[in-house]
Design an enzyme around this catalytic site. Structure first.
Site, PDB file in Angstrom:
ATOM      1  N   CYS A   1       1.732  28.925  -0.643  1.00  0.00           N
ATOM      2  CA  CYS A   1       3.007  29.163  -1.292  1.00  0.00           C
ATOM      3  C   CYS A   1       3.378  30.833  -0.823  1.00  0.00           C
ATOM      4  O   CYS A   1       4.379  31.245  -0.584  1.00  0.00           O
ATOM      5  CB  CYS A   1       3.551  29.129  -2.621  1.00  0.00           C
ATOM      6  SG  CYS A   1       3.797  27.283  -2.869  1.00  0.00           S
TER       7      CYS A   1
ATOM      8  N   CYS B   1       2.872  22.671  -6.353  1.00  0.00           N
ATOM      9  CA  CYS B   1       3.842  23.674  -5.805  1.00  0.00           C
ATOM     10  C   CYS B   1       3.747  23.638  -4.220  1.00  0.00           C
ATOM     11  O   CYS B   1       4.736  23.611  -3.534  1.00  0.00           O
ATOM     12  CB  CYS B   1       3.989  24.990  -6.346  1.00  0.00           C
ATOM     13  SG  CYS B   1       2.431  25.843  -6.456  1.00  0.00           S
TER      14      CYS B   1
ATOM     15  N   GLU C   1      -3.027  34.249  -9.860  1.00  0.00           N
ATOM     16  CA  GLU C   1      -2.669  34.168  -8.240  1.00  0.00           C
ATOM     17  C   GLU C   1      -2.123  35.248  -7.517  1.00  0.00           C
ATOM     18  O   GLU C   1      -0.847  35.194  -7.111  1.00  0.00           O
ATOM     19  CB  GLU C   1      -1.736  32.842  -8.158  1.00  0.00           C
ATOM     20  CG  GLU C   1      -2.189  31.617  -8.764  1.00  0.00           C
ATOM     21  CD  GLU C   1      -1.229  30.466  -8.851  1.00  0.00           C
ATOM     22  OE1 GLU C   1      -1.550  29.293  -8.878  1.00  0.00           O
ATOM     23  OE2 GLU C   1       0.019  30.833  -9.107  1.00  0.00           O
TER      24      GLU C   1
ATOM     25  N   GLY D   1      11.855  35.914 -14.090  1.00  0.00           N
ATOM     26  CA  GLY D   1      10.745  35.581 -14.531  1.00  0.00           C
ATOM     27  C   GLY D   1       9.886  34.960 -13.409  1.00  0.00           C
ATOM     28  O   GLY D   1       9.007  35.513 -13.114  1.00  0.00           O
TER      29      GLY D   1
END
Length: 842
Positions: free
Chosen positions: A369, A435, A351, A240
């Site tokens: 990230c 994150c 994103e 996922g």
């Protein structure tokens, strides 16, 4: 709870004014050395020899064996240790991240906190970064604090090893993420949580030798291995949100347990295999098997993590076919979807990636990230191949897009990293979806691990950073001392001190920017034919040239005290994008060495930047400024502004490294500037709309004229994850305004989650007292694309206007739908979404 967990502040008392960056110099600065140069790329062309590298032969030199003492990275790493990590842990305390573990472990009572199913990963990432820091500089207070946090994590783990707190805590508020039971939804992030747990556990074990977190991770990994696979009764799903692939490989490397590598391979192969009959999903790289993929699509962070894991598996299993598949995807990324700052991911929606050459500047996402993931991926591609081109992309991301994600103070972060800004972007101390801050803390602590590598008895020097390294070869051990002021200076001295004199190769990376190639594809190029000088000496003498895969190779009998002197010219270069990058048409960027530059409004005579023209042949100078932004090289040169009357007003511009922008407050930013007046955007005069407050949206009153309905290089509003529904945006005026005309430019483009179209219908309302009323006698409410839709109506005096749009719904039963007529997004809504590029009011 209080007996088990103590707050970070009780362990640490930090006065930032006392941060001391006077690092011990490992070299005698009084030693004067002269680089008597000869060209590696001179009149006599050198044959680029090819060296076969076996998968898995190249090994990184662990970050614990590399100590930086430079003025660029060492202060950043220390700020990460003393500011970023404590700040991030504190945010975990006050935002309930630790409380969720305590709640799951029955240590406290209350409600689950946070808005996301992956909030568990925030502590995991920071533990990983803190562990890296412990390994380099032991701190008993930090060690004890980690023990305290790990005790909460262990308490939250269920008896069979399961560990995701929102599921254990039965947080129905977040059920849209995870459903009603374990492992119900592919994008639940349960396996993503597990992956970050494993990475933190391995880092903590290596740093401290303690098994407290490792045992938690192994218990969870055993459950994952039992639960997911092709066997009878097992769940047949990929991860996922990838990271567990890389993490399982790390567990395999620590324990030697084959089942962890096998499980990593399972998740690699399951992507796109659709074993359980599920629909293909571009978002999670689950659209086709890895061996059939040749384009990078979907969520950018997921993609970078996934292909990193694929490369890991390919190396350990010596699978050349699998690696070739990753190379094909990499070629697409580096050749068509890579930003000049090393970032990836052009779209805030999802994103992720758009189509080839979609490299918009005002709304590009380039998540912090994603830059970290890009470094991970390119590092692994180098380890698999020994090719320097992967480090060219890694270095670009490292020195530009990645470190832009954290302030120089270490306590504020960017989630996205735009290439142009109207001045509304500003770093924040934390995010609801946090994150990036945790990811930065773990990455910054590990940077020294990217400096060196070795292949049996050959040494790769990949980054040029002042410091000391200890390298263990198959039959020797040596110390490397690097002396340089890179990236501000192109002179490097490396002292080689082997324990025993012996023959081996020193492989010195020649950066692509030093050989007239900004990236190892045709996506960008320098606009002139300048040939910067690259020179090399050993003990003051020329050596025989040999270049292999982008590395200058010196093979000789080395003895202690041997010195390598390298010189890279660092002229200012102008960069042009590929002709297919329409959003950079007529624009140029500036670089010097590995550093990308930008204009920030605070440094210019006027704050508005989009009318600034820097001609192709402009004279540009560079100078080091010790007092600015912790010490940077700045650029100054000739430019002019274009006025509304077409006049050209000369001025001297000042450019700073892109990575350092927004450290002095919000201001406009541009990386790509016009080289001729025709591409300048003249500063507009204020209007009723531009002065109004935007309600329910953003980006539709910036006065940037769209070129088409898919012109996503201008700020725009979109109704994210809304489809087939009634939506609205509004203007609130600071005083009553009399208006009788509006013009709207509708947004329309395709996306892998949901496509954007002009609305099915719409209407215009105005505020009358406390009531909303539709305007009287409106002309046709147009929904045409690629143009302004003008509506006139009886004049009204009001303080607010509202557009109410009915987004396109799916066709009714019996109607024939086109191939793209129905879009289905993750949350299950159907139809088309929409948005507004610009909305004018008269």
């Amino acid at each position: 709870m209080k007996k088990i967990f103590r707050s970070y502040q009780s362990f640490f008392f930090i006065d930032r004014s006392e941060l001391n960056f006077a690092f011990v110099c490992l070299f005698n600065k009084n030693v004067l050395f002269i680089l008597v140069a000869f060209l590696l790329y001179g009149c006599k062309k050198t044959q680029d020899a090819s060296t076969e590298v076996l998968l898995g032969d190249i090994q990184e030199v662990p970050f614990t064996q590399v100590q930086f003492t430079d003025d660029f990275w060492a202060p950043r790493i220390e700020i990460n240790r003393t500011v970023s990590i404590p700040s991030a842990f504190h945010q975990c305390e006050i935002n309930g991240r630790f409380d969720n573990f305590a709640l799951a472990g029955g240590l406290i009572e209350g409600e689950h906190k946070g808005d996301f199913s992956f909030d568990d990963t925030d502590p995991y990432k920071i533990i990983e970064g803190a562990s890296y820091s412990l390994a380099v500089k032991y701190d008993p207070k930090l060690d004890a604090y980690l023990d305290s946090v790990i005790s909460l994590i262990a308490a939250a783990q269920e008896p069979d090893g399961y560990l995701t707190t929102c599921v254990t805590n039965k947080c129905e508020r977040l059920s849209r993420w995870w459903g009603t039971s374990r492992w119900e939804k592919i994008n639940s992030h349960e396996l993503y949580n597990s992956g970050h747990l494993y990475e933190a556990a391995v880092a903590h074990y290596k740093a401290t030798g303690k098994r407290s977190l490792l045992d938690v991770a192994l218990k969870n990994a055993d459950l994952v291995c039992e639960t997911f696979g092709l066997g009878e009764g097992q769940i047949k799903y990929p991860s996922g949100h990838p990271i567990i692939e890389m993490a399982l490989v790390k567990l395999y490397n620590v324990t030697g347990e084959q089942k962890y590598l096998d499980e990593a391979r399972y998740f690699v192969d399951e992507a796109g295999r659709l074993s359980n009959g599920r629909e293909p999903g571009i978002y999670s790289q689950d659209h086709k098997p890895v061996l059939e993929q040749d384009e990078i699509v979907g969520h950018a962070v997921r993609a970078g993590y996934f292909y990193s894991g694929v490369a890991d598996v390919a190396m350990l299993q010596h699978d050349g076919e699998l690696l070739d598949a990753v190379k094909r995807v990499w070629n697409n990324m580096a050749g068509r979807k890579l930003y000049l700052n090393g970032g990836i991911g052009s779209r805030p929606q999802g994103e992720g990636f758009g189509p080839d050459y979609e490299l918009n500047n005002h709304n590009n996402y380039c998540e912090t990230c994603a830059s970290i993931a890009n470094v991970y991926w390119n590092h692994r591609m180098f380890l698999a191949t020994g090719e320097s081109k992967y480090y060219d992309v890694l270095e670009r991301a490292l020195y530009n897009g990645l470190i832009a994600g954290v302030s120089l103070s270490g306590d504020k972060f960017f989630y996205d990293n735009p290439m142009a800004s109207h001045g509304v972007h500003e770093r924040e101390g934390w995010f609801g979806c946090a994150c990036c801050p945790g990811n930065v803390t773990r990455f910054m602590a590990s940077v020294p691990g990217y400096n060196y590598a070795h292949d049996h008895n050959d040494i790769y020097v990949n980054l040029y950073v002042e410091g000391k390294a200890t390298v263990s070869l198959d039959n020797n051990k040596l110390e490397l001392l690097q002396q340089t002021n890179y990236p501000w200076d192109g002179d490097v001295k490396i002292t080689v001190n082997p324990e025993n004199a012996g023959k081996f190769k020193m492989m010195l990376r020649i950066p692509g920017w030093a050989t007239n190639q900004p990236v190892p594809t045709d996506l960008y190029h320098y606009v002139n034919d300048m040939k910067p000088e690259v020179s090399l000496l050993v003990n003051g003498n020329k050596v025989k040239q040999q270049v292999e895969k982008g590395y200058a190779v010196i093979e000789r009998e080395w003895k202690s005290g041997d010195e390598i002197a390298i010189h890279f010219d660092m002229p200012v270069r102008r960069v042009q994008a590929h002709d297919n990058v329409r959003f950079d048409k007529g624009l140029l960027a500036m670089e010097r060495g590995p550093v990308l530059y930008a204009l920030e409004g605070i440094d210019q005579p006027e704050s508005y930047l989009f009318d600034v023209v820097i001609p192709r042949d402009a004279k540009i100078n560079s100078q080091y400024d010790k007092q600015l932004l912790n010490g940077v090289v700045t650029l100054t040169g000739d430019a002019y502004r274009v006025t509304k009357d077409g006049e050209q007003q000369p001025f001297t511009f000042k450019a700073i490294p892109y990575s350092t922008w927004n450290n002095r407050g919000p201001a406009q930013l541009v990386v790509w500037t016009p080289e001729t007046p025709g591409f300048a955007r003249v500063a507009p005069e204020p209007t009723i709309a531009s002065r109004a407050e935007q309600i329910g949206g953003w980006g539709f009153n910036d006065q940037f004229e769209p070129s088409s309905s898919d012109d996503i290089d201008t700020p725009y509003h979109y109704w994210w994850l809304k489809s087939g529904s009634e939506e609205s945006v509004a203007y609130q005026f600071d005083k009553p305004e009399t208006v009788s005309t509006v013009e709207i430019y509708w947004l329309a483009f395709d996306h892998y989650d949901v496509s954007y179209r002009a609305p099915e219908s719409w209407k215009l309302l105005y505020k009358d007292g406390n009531n909303w009323k539709e305007v009287k006698n409106p002309s046709a409410y147009g929904t045409e694309l690629d143009k302004y839709n003008k509506v006139t109506f009886d004049p009204v005096t009001t303080t607010e206007l509202k557009v109410v749009a009915q987004l396109q719904r799916p066709p009714s039963e019996g109607q024939v739908a086109g191939e793209e007529q129905v879009q289905v997004v993750d949350v299950g809504r159907r139809g088309f979404s929409g948005g507004v590029l610009e909305w004018k009011v008269y």
